[in-house]
Scaffold this active site. Structure first.
Site, short mmCIF file in Angstrom:
data_model
loop_
_atom_site.label_atom_id
_atom_site.label_comp_id
_atom_site.label_asym_id
_atom_site.label_seq_id
_atom_site.Cartn_x
_atom_site.Cartn_y
_atom_site.Cartn_z
N ASN A 164 50.78 44.39 14.09
CA ASN A 164 51.34 42.63 14.66
C ASN A 164 50.82 42.56 12.88
O ASN A 164 50.21 43.26 12.19
CB ASN A 164 50.17 42.25 15.32
N ASP B 73 48.46 44.44 22.51
CA ASP B 73 47.77 43.88 24.03
C ASP B 73 48.39 45.51 25.53
O ASP B 73 47.69 45.57 26.19
CB ASP B 73 48.22 42.61 24.64
N LYS C 162 59.40 63.11 17.16
CA LYS C 162 59.83 62.39 16.91
C LYS C 162 60.69 62.25 17.44
O LYS C 162 61.80 63.08 18.40
CB LYS C 162 60.46 62.22 15.30
N PRO D 269 42.87 48.44 26.77
CA PRO D 269 41.80 47.78 27.46
C PRO D 269 40.88 46.61 26.82
O PRO D 269 41.09 46.63 25.32
CB PRO D 269 40.24 48.88 27.14
N1 CTP Z 1 41.03 41.47 22.49
C1 CTP Z 1 39.82 42.68 22.36
N2 CTP Z 1 40.95 43.47 23.10
C2 CTP Z 1 42.03 43.37 23.77
C3 CTP Z 1 42.24 42.36 23.59
C4 CTP Z 1 41.89 41.50 22.85
O1 CTP Z 1 39.07 42.10 22.09
N3 CTP Z 1 42.78 44.65 24.15
C5 CTP Z 1 39.83 40.23 21.25
C6 CTP Z 1 40.47 39.95 20.20
O2 CTP Z 1 39.57 40.81 19.34
C7 CTP Z 1 40.24 38.57 19.87
C8 CTP Z 1 40.12 37.78 22.06
O3 CTP Z 1 40.10 39.13 22.17
O4 CTP Z 1 38.71 38.33 19.73
C9 CTP Z 1 40.96 37.18 22.26
O5 CTP Z 1 42.54 38.33 21.41
P1 CTP Z 1 43.91 37.36 21.81
O6 CTP Z 1 45.11 38.31 22.18
O7 CTP Z 1 44.34 36.52 21.44
O8 CTP Z 1 43.94 37.08 23.42
P2 CTP Z 1 44.61 37.64 24.74
O9 CTP Z 1 43.79 38.40 25.62
O10 CTP Z 1 45.71 38.38 24.41
O11 CTP Z 1 45.62 36.49 25.75
P3 CTP Z 1 46.77 36.02 25.17
O12 CTP Z 1 47.11 37.66 25.08
O13 CTP Z 1 46.93 34.86 26.68
O14 CTP Z 1 46.81 34.88 24.17
#
Ligand code: CTP
Length: 397
Positions: free
Chosen positions: A208, A276, A286, A303
């Site tokens: 990202n 996520d 590859k 996680p």
């Molecule tokens: N975070 C984390 N581990 C993950 C995903 C997110 O620790 N696997 C933490 C990020 O570091 C941040 C917070 O969760 O502090 C928010 O992450 P975000 O990606 O914005 O939220 P999501 O859980 O993905 O919710 P959504 O997809 O609904 O925005």
């Protein structure tokens, strides 16, 4: 001891200014980066060239220097430091500080800064003992300004008494004290930062746009307040700060393991933009195109590191701070996210491309706590970090 610490050194116009050149040298020997600022009268005692040569940095002198403004505005200059040191602090500079004057670069920086200020006063003994100076000293101390010296002894003006600027090494010790014995001394804080890379095959990955700038600034700000920081970072664009423990990872799973290994901590700040999902079917070779079918990628959920730490029973940090990067309904989404993940605070921001926040130098955040939402003005990422670090120090005290 001062590795990675950034000092903005304001040199006032007094005979003691010659000692400030040695102070630059000593601070650098201790690992600090020094950005000198000379007042007009300081230039009567030391040359900008010598200050610049010793600091190996540009010297700032003029509020209305347009080149400086284009490179770095005076507000930014006042805040891109961990500590502002005024040495020598003349009676005039102290009076300006106590009265809140901003009529040259030095006094403007001192009024604009959000960092702590340490002064090393130096002046004639009568000037030091004058009720006006003592009154100003009282005001400055009440404002939280730190003071080192002055020493007592023979003075350049032929008189004897308090008024000599402290020796450079004593000032270095006071700087160390301010930075190392800050309000977060003795506290361990885990900070995650940057993106994660989830491999598709050995050469391709899903990532990202996170640059790691905000997480890095937070780690630096916490360290400047004396915290021991474990900085766990994905492959970020910006270099990790000096003076913190750096653990570099690639994937979300590695980040989760590194956080686990870094606990226990008093607080944890999850600024990383963790992917996520990971590719469940990541290939160890590859992947080749065969001209017929398109590759099919199966995903598995990573996680949730923040939720995992926020909801643990054992070893839960006293304060767990998450981030919420949102593109719509920022406050509502972030408030729901705080509850869902079980963390204490959420720092929410609007990352729609038109805000220029992701990958940019500024941030406009709303701090969501159990007491509601507090929208901060648009600030530099360094300023957001300093404000957040101060709030964390308050919460842990
Ligand atoms: N975070 C984390 N581990 C993950 C995903 C997110 O620790 N696997 C933490 C990020 O570091 C941040 C917070 O969760 O502090 C928010 O992450 P975000 O990606 O914005 O939220 P999501 O859980 O993905 O919710 P959504 O997809 O609904 O925005």
């Amino acid at each position: 001891m001062l590795a990675g610490k950034r000092i903005l050194l304001i040199i006032g116009g007094g005979i003691a200014a010659f000692k400030s050149l040695d102070l630059i040298r000593r601070l650098r020997e201790h690992g600090a980066t020094v950005t000198p600022v000379l007042t007009k009268s300081a230039e009567e005692f030391v040359t900008p060239l010598s200050a610049s040569a010793l600091a190996a940095q540009k010297v700032y002198r003029d509020l209305f220097d347009l080149t400086d403004e284009a490179e770095m505005g005076h507000i930014e200059l006042s805040r891109a430091a961990d500590l502002v040191v005024v040495a020598p602090a003349t009676a005039d500079l102290m009076a300006k500080m106590a009265g809140g004057l901003a009529n040259d670069l030095a006094s403007t920086l001192l009024l604009a800064t959000d960092k702590r200020v340490l002064i090393a006063p130096a002046m004639n003994v009568r000037m030091w003992e004058h009720p006006a100076t003592q009154r100003n000293l009282g005001v400055l101390k009440e404002d939280g300004v730190l003071v080192v010296g002055p020493d007592e002894g023979d003075m350049a003006c032929g008189e004897y008494g308090p008024g000599r600027m402290s020796e450079p090494l004593a000032i270095v010790a006071a700087v160390e004290d301010a930075l190392v014995n800050g309000p977060l001394k003795g506290h361990h804080i885990v900070v995650t930062s940057g993106p994660t890379h989830e491999p598709i095959d050995p050469v391709r990955y899903i990532a990202n746009r996170s640059s790691g700038a905000q997480g890095t600034a937070i780690a630096r700000a916490l360290s400047a307040l004396g915290a021991k920081v474990s900085f766990i970072t994905g492959p970020a664009d910006v270099a990790p700060p000096d003076g913190v423990g750096v653990i570099k990872v690639q994937t979300a799973a590695q980040m989760a393991d590194a956080v686990e290994a870094a606990l226990p901590a008093d607080a944890a700040v999850f600024a990383a933009a963790v992917a996520d999902w990971r590719v469940k079917t990541a290939s160890d070779k590859k992947m080749k195109k065969d001209g017929k079918s398109l590759p099919k990628l199966d995903f598995a959920e990573n996680p949730d590191i923040l939720a995992g730490v926020a909801q643990r029973k054992k070893n839960r940090p006293q304060l767990v701070v998450g981030f919420a990067a949102e593109t719509d309904d920022v406050e509502a989404n972030a408030t729901a996210k705080r509850k869902r993940k079980g963390c204490d605070w959420i720092v929410a921001n609007d990352v729609r491309p038109e805000t220029g926040i992701m990958g940019g130098t500024e941030n406009a955040v709303t701090l969501i706590t159990k007491d509601g939402a507090d929208a901060w003005p648009r600030l530099s990422k360094d300023q957001v970090a300093a404000k957040l670090a101060a709030k964390i120090a308050e919460a842990l005290s």
